[in-house]
Enzyme design. Structure first.
Site, short mmCIF file in Angstrom:
data_model
loop_
_atom_site.label_atom_id
_atom_site.label_comp_id
_atom_site.label_asym_id
_atom_site.label_seq_id
_atom_site.Cartn_x
_atom_site.Cartn_y
_atom_site.Cartn_z
N HIS A 71 0.83 -1.22 0.00
CA HIS A 71 0.00 0.00 0.00
C HIS A 71 0.86 1.26 0.00
CE1 HIS A 71 0.76 1.17 4.20
NE2 HIS A 71 0.65 -0.11 4.53
N SER A 139 1.85 3.95 -5.26
CA SER A 139 2.44 5.16 -4.69
C SER A 139 3.73 4.84 -3.94
CB SER A 139 1.40 5.85 -3.80
OG SER A 139 1.76 7.19 -3.53
#
Length: 317
Positions: A71, A139
Site C-alpha cells: 500500500h 504510490s
C-alpha cells in the site's frame, strides 16, 4: 400494491436502523464491513513477530505463485482488499501493513526509507517461505517495490507499479507546485485536522467509493494519531529519488497510471517506461491515484493479462 408498500417500508426501516447503528457504533460497523470484504476476497488476517520493535500484520489468501501487494503513504493493507477477490483465485496474495502504518509495528526512531522498508519486507517474505515473489505496489508502495527489486533482483519475478513514487525528478503534479509557493501550507497527504479528510479523499481518488461520514471521521482520527510518524516517513521517501537506481532494471513490469492522478503526475508513466526496458504501461481514463480502489475489476483484468504475457514469453512494449 400493499405488498410493495410493505417492502418499501421495511427497506426504509432497515436503512434507517443501519444509519443509526453507523452513527453510534462506527468502529464496530466499519470492522464488520472490512471483515466481510476480506472474507469475500478469501483473505485472512495474520501476524508475525521478529522482536519487540518489528512485527507485521498482513492479509493472506489464495493459492499459487506469491503476489505481495504494498500500500501507499498514509494507507493500510485494506487498500487492496477490494481488488484481491479477483486475484486470490489465481495467486497466493499477501498484503502487509508497512512498518509505521496500520497494525504493524511503529518503532520510534526507526528509519522509514524505501531501502529499509524493502529490507524488512524481504525478511517478511523469507519468514513466509517465499524466495521468489511477484510484487505490486501503489504510490509509496510502488517506490518500495522498485527498491526491493533493485536490492533483490533474483527474488522478484515481476512488478505491478500503480502510480509509484520515487521519480522525484520527473513531471510534478500541480498540488506540489502550489505547496512550493506556500511552504507554510499543510501537507495535504498528512492529516492533522479531522475536517480535511473529505478533501484528501477527493484529492487521491477521482471516483471514490461511497464511504459514510462516520467512517471518514474514524479514518481521520487514526491518521491524526499517526501524523508524527507519517511526517517522518514523508521526509524519508522524498529524500530518495530512485531514477538512477532502477535504470535498466530488466524485470517484467506493468506500469499503471490514472490520467486524472493529482498526486503523482501521469507523465511519470512515460519516464518509468523508458527506465524499465521490459515494461508495458496502461493509462486509465478518468481514474485518479488509486486505480485498485477506483476500478478494481478493470485493474485486476489488466494485471491478469500482463501475467499471461509473462507466462507465454510475449515481449512487452
Amino acid at each position: 400494491m400493499k405488498a410493495l408498500r410493505f417492502i418499501l417500508l421495511a427497506v426504509a426501516a432497515l436503512v434507517t436502523c443501519l444509519l443509526v447503528f453507523i452513527h453510534f457504533f462506527p468502529a464496530k460497523v466499519l470492522m464488520f464491513a472490512l471483515d466481510a470484504e476480506r472474507k469475500q476476497a478469501g483473505l485472512v488476517r495474520k501476524e508475525i513477530h521478529f522482536g519487540r520493535d518489528l512485527h507485521y500484520v498482513f492479509l493472506e489468501g489464495g493459492q499459487g505463485e506469491p503476489l505481495m501487494l504494498l500500500h501507499g503513504f498514509g494507507a493500510n493493507k485494506d487498500n487492496f482488499t477490494r481488488i484481491a477477490r479477483f486475484l486470490t483465485p489465481h495467486y497466493r496474495v499477501i498484503i502487509p501493513d508497512h512498518t509505521g502504518f496500520g497494525e504493524s509495528a511503529k518503532p520510534k526512531g526507526a528509519s522509514y526509507t524505501p531501502t529499509e522498508q524493502a529490507k524488512r519486507l524481504h525478511e517478511l517474505a523469507l519468514a513466509l517461505g517465499i524466495s521468489k515473489v511477484h510484487l505490486g505496489g501503489n504510490s509509496m508502495g510502488g517506490q518500495i517495490a522498485l527498491v526491493y527489486a533493485q536490492l533483490y533482483p533474483d527474488s522478484v519475478e515481476s512488478l505491478w507499479l500503480l502510480a509509484p513514487g520515487g521519480l522525484w525528478k520527473g513531471p510534478v503534479a500541480d498540488i506540489w507546485k502550489e505547496l512550493e509557493k506556500n511552504p507554510q501550507a499543510l501537507n495535504p497527504l498528512v492529516l492533522e485536522r479531522e475536517e480535511d479528510v473529505v478533501a484528501l479523499v477527493s484529492l487521491v481518488m477521482e471516483k471514490p467509493p461511497f464511504t459514510p461520514k462516520a467512517f471518514l471521521k474514524l479514518i481521520a482520527r487514526e491518521r491524526m494519531a499517526n501524523a508524527s510518524i507519517e511526517k517522518q516517513v514523508f521526509t524519508d521517501i522524498q529524500s530518495h529519488d530512485i531514477t538512477e537506481d532502477i535504470r535498466g532494471l530488466d524485470i517484467p513490469s506493468l506500469i499503471v497510471w490514472g490520467n486524472k492522478d493529482r498526486v503523482l503526475h501521469p507523465g511519470n508513466a512515460d519516464l518509468l517506461h523508458e527506465l524499465l526496458p521490459n515494461s508495458r504501461r496502461v493509462l486509465m481514463e478518468g481514474i485518479g491515484h488509486l486505480p485498485m480502489m477506483e476500478a478494481p475489476e478493470k485493474s485486476a483484468e489488466d494485471y491478469l493479462k500482463f501475467r499471461k504475457t509473462i507466462q507465454s514469453a510475449v515481449p512487452l512494449g
